[in-house]
Motif scaffolding. Structure first.
Motif, PDB file in Angstrom:
ATOM      1  N   LYS A  85      14.937   5.458 -13.005  1.00  0.00           N
ATOM      2  CA  LYS A  85      14.822   5.325 -14.458  1.00  0.00           C
ATOM      3  C   LYS A  85      15.654   5.893 -15.326  1.00  0.00           C
ATOM      4  N   LYS A  86      16.005   7.337 -14.736  1.00  0.00           N
ATOM      5  CA  LYS A  86      16.813   8.102 -15.581  1.00  0.00           C
ATOM      6  C   LYS A  86      18.306   7.966 -15.350  1.00  0.00           C
ATOM      7  N   TRP A  87      18.811   7.607 -13.965  1.00  0.00           N
ATOM      8  CA  TRP A  87      20.118   7.367 -13.678  1.00  0.00           C
ATOM      9  C   TRP A  87      20.653   5.895 -13.619  1.00  0.00           C
ATOM     10  N   ASP A  88      19.810   5.171 -13.465  1.00  0.00           N
ATOM     11  CA  ASP A  88      20.266   3.507 -13.401  1.00  0.00           C
ATOM     12  C   ASP A  88      20.088   3.039 -14.913  1.00  0.00           C
ATOM     13  N   SER A  89      21.064   2.703 -15.503  1.00  0.00           N
ATOM     14  CA  SER A  89      20.937   2.037 -16.999  1.00  0.00           C
ATOM     15  C   SER A  89      20.570   0.684 -17.005  1.00  0.00           C
ATOM     16  N   LEU A  90      20.584   0.097 -15.820  1.00  0.00           N
ATOM     17  CA  LEU A  90      20.215  -1.382 -15.803  1.00  0.00           C
ATOM     18  C   LEU A  90      18.406  -1.509 -15.785  1.00  0.00           C
ATOM     19  N   VAL A  91      17.840  -0.549 -15.297  1.00  0.00           N
ATOM     20  CA  VAL A  91      16.492  -0.662 -15.028  1.00  0.00           C
ATOM     21  C   VAL A  91      15.685  -0.963 -16.385  1.00  0.00           C
ATOM     22  N   ILE A  92      14.875  -1.813 -16.493  1.00  0.00           N
ATOM     23  CA  ILE A  92      14.115  -2.076 -17.554  1.00  0.00           C
ATOM     24  C   ILE A  92      12.657  -1.716 -17.034  1.00  0.00           C
ATOM     25  N   LYS A  93      12.318  -2.261 -15.961  1.00  0.00           N
ATOM     26  CA  LYS A  93      10.738  -1.630 -15.595  1.00  0.00           C
ATOM     27  C   LYS A  93      10.900  -1.262 -14.188  1.00  0.00           C
ATOM     28  N   LEU A  94      10.173  -0.194 -13.812  1.00  0.00           N
ATOM     29  CA  LEU A  94      10.227   0.121 -12.254  1.00  0.00           C
ATOM     30  C   LEU A  94       9.085   0.896 -12.095  1.00  0.00           C
ATOM     31  N   ASP A  95       8.132   0.272 -11.369  1.00  0.00           N
ATOM     32  CA  ASP A  95       6.603   0.695 -11.258  1.00  0.00           C
ATOM     33  C   ASP A  95       6.233   0.324  -9.940  1.00  0.00           C
ATOM     34  N   VAL A  96       5.220   1.469  -9.411  1.00  0.00           N
ATOM     35  CA  VAL A  96       4.478   1.327  -8.152  1.00  0.00           C
ATOM     36  C   VAL A  96       3.124   0.394  -8.535  1.00  0.00           C
ATOM     37  N   ILE A  97       3.044  -0.689  -8.032  1.00  0.00           N
ATOM     38  CA  ILE A  97       1.786  -1.460  -8.337  1.00  0.00           C
ATOM     39  C   ILE A  97       0.679  -0.899  -7.496  1.00  0.00           C
ATOM     40  N   GLU A  98       0.820  -0.871  -6.324  1.00  0.00           N
ATOM     41  CA  GLU A  98      -0.262  -0.472  -5.341  1.00  0.00           C
ATOM     42  C   GLU A  98       0.418   0.237  -4.098  1.00  0.00           C
ATOM     43  N   ARG A  99      -0.381   1.255  -3.501  1.00  0.00           N
ATOM     44  CA  ARG A  99      -0.122   1.964  -2.386  1.00  0.00           C
ATOM     45  C   ARG A  99      -0.950   2.020  -1.209  1.00  0.00           C
ATOM     46  N   ASP A 100      -0.480   1.958  -0.163  1.00  0.00           N
ATOM     47  CA  ASP A 100      -1.397   1.854   0.940  1.00  0.00           C
ATOM     48  C   ASP A 100      -1.476   3.207   1.776  1.00  0.00           C
ATOM     49  N   VAL A 101      -2.430   3.886   1.800  1.00  0.00           N
ATOM     50  CA  VAL A 101      -2.424   5.257   2.153  1.00  0.00           C
ATOM     51  C   VAL A 101      -2.280   5.182   3.624  1.00  0.00           C
ATOM     52  N   ALA A 102      -2.802   4.148   4.487  1.00  0.00           N
ATOM     53  CA  ALA A 102      -2.940   4.313   5.695  1.00  0.00           C
ATOM     54  C   ALA A 102      -1.523   4.091   6.604  1.00  0.00           C
ATOM     55  N   GLU A 106       4.305   0.835  -0.007  1.00  0.00           N
ATOM     56  CA  GLU A 106       4.290   0.545  -1.572  1.00  0.00           C
ATOM     57  C   GLU A 106       4.684  -0.814  -2.155  1.00  0.00           C
ATOM     58  N   VAL A 107       3.833  -1.185  -2.930  1.00  0.00           N
ATOM     59  CA  VAL A 107       4.353  -2.530  -3.692  1.00  0.00           C
ATOM     60  C   VAL A 107       5.035  -2.054  -5.117  1.00  0.00           C
ATOM     61  N   ILE A 108       6.430  -2.588  -5.200  1.00  0.00           N
ATOM     62  CA  ILE A 108       7.099  -2.214  -6.363  1.00  0.00           C
ATOM     63  C   ILE A 108       7.315  -3.546  -7.515  1.00  0.00           C
ATOM     64  N   HIS A 109       7.249  -2.989  -8.603  1.00  0.00           N
ATOM     65  CA  HIS A 109       7.571  -4.393  -9.624  1.00  0.00           C
ATOM     66  C   HIS A 109       8.992  -3.665 -10.167  1.00  0.00           C
ATOM     67  N   VAL A 124       9.264  -8.401  -7.235  1.00  0.00           N
ATOM     68  CA  VAL A 124       8.045  -7.754  -6.479  1.00  0.00           C
ATOM     69  C   VAL A 124       8.311  -7.577  -5.142  1.00  0.00           C
ATOM     70  N   TYR A 125       8.342  -6.289  -4.594  1.00  0.00           N
ATOM     71  CA  TYR A 125       8.649  -6.167  -3.171  1.00  0.00           C
ATOM     72  C   TYR A 125       7.684  -4.896  -2.613  1.00  0.00           C
ATOM     73  N   VAL A 126       7.575  -5.106  -1.228  1.00  0.00           N
ATOM     74  CA  VAL A 126       6.713  -4.176  -0.595  1.00  0.00           C
ATOM     75  C   VAL A 126       7.950  -3.358   0.221  1.00  0.00           C
ATOM     76  N   ARG A 127       7.539  -2.024   0.151  1.00  0.00           N
ATOM     77  CA  ARG A 127       8.552  -1.241   0.824  1.00  0.00           C
ATOM     78  C   ARG A 127       7.776  -0.254   1.915  1.00  0.00           C
ATOM     79  N   ALA A 144      10.581  -8.959  -0.270  1.00  0.00           N
ATOM     80  CA  ALA A 144       9.920  -9.512  -1.736  1.00  0.00           C
ATOM     81  C   ALA A 144       8.466 -10.139  -0.947  1.00  0.00           C
ATOM     82  N   VAL A 145       7.521  -9.926  -2.166  1.00  0.00           N
ATOM     83  CA  VAL A 145       6.276 -10.311  -1.641  1.00  0.00           C
ATOM     84  C   VAL A 145       5.503 -10.874  -3.120  1.00  0.00           C
ATOM     85  N   GLU A 146       4.461 -11.574  -2.790  1.00  0.00           N
ATOM     86  CA  GLU A 146       3.523 -11.919  -4.192  1.00  0.00           C
ATOM     87  C   GLU A 146       2.727 -11.074  -4.321  1.00  0.00           C
ATOM     88  N   HIS A 147       2.203 -10.766  -5.424  1.00  0.00           N
ATOM     89  CA  HIS A 147       1.263  -9.923  -5.650  1.00  0.00           C
ATOM     90  C   HIS A 147       0.206 -10.252  -7.067  1.00  0.00           C
TER      91      HIS A 147
END
Length: 205
Positions: A85-102, A106-109, A124-127, A144-147
């Motif tokens: 968010k600090k170095w990429d001026s094109l970012v409007i929003k970048l959030d971790v929606i959900e994490r799977d500890v096992a 991570e699901v990212i928006h 919306v993608y999982v990585r 890409a995924v649905e969430h």
């Protein structure tokens, strides 16, 4: 992804000074996909593309190297959404929606600006990532995924087709300067530009 990196390393001596416009795998003819076309060739950065069958889109591949940062630093920058968010001026929003500890997934928006007059795009993608000490590799894959927590927003165009694989190979160790990386990427940002227009943007931008 790791196998693709090994394949690229075997061919890397050919890339250095050959000026070859294509990068073909040595698969049997029946299994061979479209050849890779070299569209940017610099000392530490090479970019290929190939058509995705049945569409007007391309898949892209970057093979590059750095000598002045460590693999771990580079890898951590890829994972650090707050820092992006600090170095990429094109970012409007970048959030971790959900994490799977096992699994570490991570699901990212991600919402990003597109050139005017186009709407911004959202993904919306999982990585998931792996640090393979035995084979001296780092791998980061996304698709890409649905969430249910991220419904479509009329302000943005939802990108539903997206996948990337990044493999990082240290020249020595994870904490010493120097590494090669291979990034394979495709998405469908739902633009209406013809292919020649996209080609110009990729080669000049």
């Amino acid at each position: 992804s790791a196998q693709e990196m090994k394949h690229m390393e075997k061919l890397s001596s050919l890339f250095q000074g050959s000026g070859s416009g294509e990068c073909q795998r040595s698969d049997p003819p029946a299994e061979r996909e479209e050849p890779w076309e070299l569209i940017m060739d610099k000392k530490h950065f090479k970019l290929w593309r190939r058509p995705i069958q049945g569409s007007h889109l391309y898949q892209y591949r970057v093979f590059g190297s750095y000598t002045d940062v460590t693999p771990r630093q580079f890898f951590n920058v890829q994972l650090d959404t707050e820092y992006r968010k600090k170095w990429d001026s094109l970012v409007i929003k970048l959030d971790v929606i959900e994490r799977d500890v096992a699994t570490g997934s991570e699901v990212i928006h991600w919402v990003t600006h597109f050139p005017y007059p186009m709407y911004s795009r959202d993904y919306v993608y999982v990585r998931r990532y792996s640090v393979d000490k035995e084979n001296n590799l780092m791998v980061l894959v996304s698709r890409a995924v649905e969430h249910p927590n991220v419904p479509e927003d009329p302000e943005y165009v939802r990108v539903r087709t997206y996948e990337s694989q990044m493999v990082i190979r240290p020249h020595k160790t994870f904490d010493e300067n120097g590494f090669d990386y291979l990034l394979t990427y495709s998405d469908n940002p739902q633009t209406v530009f013809p292919r020649y227009c996209v080609s110009w943007m990729m080669s000049s931008g």
